[in-house]
Design an enzyme around this catalytic site. Structure first.
Site, short mmCIF file in Angstrom:
data_model
loop_
_atom_site.label_atom_id
_atom_site.label_comp_id
_atom_site.label_asym_id
_atom_site.label_seq_id
_atom_site.Cartn_x
_atom_site.Cartn_y
_atom_site.Cartn_z
N GLY A 244 1.93 -3.82 4.16
CA GLY A 244 1.56 -4.49 2.92
C GLY A 244 0.37 -5.37 3.27
N GLY A 245 0.66 -6.61 3.70
CA GLY A 245 -0.40 -7.48 4.19
C GLY A 245 -0.61 -7.33 5.68
N GLY A 246 0.33 -6.68 6.36
CA GLY A 246 0.17 -6.42 7.78
C GLY A 246 0.93 -7.36 8.70
CB SER B 128 10.15 -3.12 5.58
OG SER B 128 9.85 -2.23 4.52
CD GLU C 7 -2.71 0.69 3.91
OE1 GLU C 7 -2.81 -0.52 3.71
OE2 GLU C 7 -3.69 1.47 3.98
CG LEU D 157 6.96 -4.94 9.73
CD1 LEU D 157 8.09 -5.68 10.44
CD2 LEU D 157 7.54 -4.00 8.67
CG ASN E 5 16.28 -6.94 -1.37
OD1 ASN E 5 17.49 -6.78 -1.22
ND2 ASN E 5 15.61 -7.86 -0.72
CE LYS F 284 7.28 -9.51 3.21
NZ LYS F 284 5.88 -9.90 3.46
#
Lengths: 334, 334
Positions: A191-193, A316, A216, A195, A319, A65
């Site tokens: 997730g939201g796309g 990705s 997903e 990446l 964490n 991110k």
């Protein structure tokens, strides 16, 4: 005339080009890590698929991110940037925006769900951001963030649906091109796309022969359903251990890119996600969070469908706090 | 005349030169991974030391040992190699010899303690080696291995006290030189001393300004005591979670190199070893076994003594099974 101009502005802001990704790379190069691509430490049997893992769990701030967030904030005019930024996020984007803001000498306010993993809250505070908590099942984080932006004249840094964010994430595609020998398939979690649409745009230019697969969790199948229906579908907030997939719909900008460039979405169960985390521990000694393990599980399914394939998997993020990690691997945390 | 010739042979076999390491590198390049050097994903406070981790836990076979083992076996004349090899080892060397033997088309017999971690036994068998178990507290593994060599005309691949083994491990020094910006200190764990003496020899040529520190568990302080006394000291088989340090004395070849090139040995407690494993999980998301965590713990002590220093730490291996790893991090496995 004004209408035509407006139409063009919309068109330009919608399309992400390869050149946007190259510019993003120049912008982020001074701070973002060039993460390694790892192969298994174990010997492979003949005919087995080969996995190559792009380790964004080793990225500064612990997830990919930072690429998008830094690209977005660095591109703001100095006077705008100085007023500060706002983000809403389930965690990694929050930490990335906070880190980017600090590195660029400005200040971030982060709207975070009150059930976000403690490690993510702490890590976000540790880099100097201010956290505004909200209830994920009852309040709108978009509305809260919007209100802060208006009151304080801050800039919103969206988690995925923004050309500069997508271009930033796409820099992973440039690195893969340099780091990888030939490969056949790429798998990324959705997730939201942001990446996958960034990386797919980069690879469409550099490695058009590579087939792109999205991954997903079964419970977080908003993109899968949207592709089936041919339009963006909204699902309830999904309950999955993959906390980076708690998104209810693909983005306005990311969805058309996914429609154009992603071959198929692979769905995986919660159990398979945990197995994916274990697989990564055994083969490349990495600690990853559940979201990238969705891509690992999908890649393992593809390996049986495409024997001998060379499969790149984007890990990705990493964490996850160690207590939670231990619980997940012992089956207590599901 | 014969005596003089013999003397020269001894001299030559004792000294490890930079050129031996360069030759080793050519030999091992086709199969050995160039492991990444990682930095923390977390932001650093001003004035804090910076750690750079050389990740041999990501080496093929899961530990640096493949470098030495492959270099040794690859250097054997073809006819000798075909008769097979033998090794005795607490684990990582075993797996490395087995892997190298397989890659070079020959066969390995491994003499292993019957209390070696199950993951290491399995992994060694999985690459086609035959395992001969012995009792670490009552039998001599050297004697067993020697007897197999004589009966079957196999070649012994020693775990550390061999010029080709030391030169192989030294290739890590060449990679560090290429991968690292300037750095001030290097910390490596010491079992028999093969790793640190190889790397110190390489860095003496390439980075003479770097200070080399060894790390030992308090219970496995044979090299510490030997340096104090100025000669090789024998201790009882140490009981420590760092199973790669269950060596009772530094090597005949490695000790003089350590005397010459290692500035100091840092001793750490069993508790500090576990804290080292946790530190690595939090900062670079790696799973490591206890032995390299000894070096991590030592590096953290050095960080307080040398504020702002750039410290390279060799993470020697990651072969710990996940059950054991979880137990260690919850304090149950000590």
């Amino acid at each position: 005339m004004l209408a035509i101009q407006f139409f063009f502005v919309i068109l330009i802001s919608m399309s992400i080009t390869f050149s946007d990704i190259e510019q993003a790379r120049k912008r982020i190069a001074p701070v973002v890590y060039r993460t390694p691509v790892l192969q298994s430490i174990n010997e492979r049997d003949k005919g087995e698929a080969t996995f190559f893992f792009k380790c964004e769990n080793l990225q500064r701030s612990g997830a990919f991110k930072l690429r998008g967030a830094y690209n977005k904030i660095a591109a703001l005019p100095e006077a705008v940037r100085q007023k500060g930024v706002v983000a809403f996020s389930s965690g990694n984007h929050a930490r990335a925006v906070a880190t980017a803001a600090r590195l660029l000498g400005t200040h971030a306010k982060i709207v975070m769900p009150n059930d976000a993993p403690e490690v993510k809250l702490q890590a976000t505070r540790a880099v100097g951001a201010e956290i505004v908590l909200y209830d994920r099942y009852r309040e709108s984080r978009e509305a809260i963030a919007q209100s802060i932006c208006e009151t304080e004249r801050r800039t919103l840094v969206p988690p995925f649906d923004d050309p500069l964010i997508i271009a930033g994430q796409g820099t992973i595609g440039l690195e893969l091109h340099e780091q990888m020998p030939e490969f056949d398939l790429l798998v990324a979690p959705i997730g939201g796309g942001g990446l996958i649409s960034g990386v797919a745009t980069a690879l469409a230019e550099l490695r058009p022969e590579v087939q792109i697969f999205g991954a997903e969790a079964e419970a977080a199948n908003d993109t899968f359903l949207s592709l089936q229906k041919g339009e963006r579908v909204q699902i309830p907030v999904p309950k999955t251990i993959a906390d980076g997939m708690q998104v209810t719909s693909p983005g306005k900008l990311t969805f058309p890119i996914i429609q154009q460039r992603v071959k198929e979405i692979i769905l995986v169960s919660e159990h398979e996600i945990v197995e994916g985390m274990r697989f990564v521990a055994e083969h490349i000694r990495q600690i990853i969070e559940p979201t990238p393990a969705v891509a690992v599980a999908a890649a393992r399914k593809l390996a049986t469908r495409f024997p001998g394939a060379r499969i790149a998997v984007i890990l990705s993020g990493g964490n996850v706090d160690m207590k939670r990690y231990r619980e997940l691997l012992t089956g207590k945390g599901m």
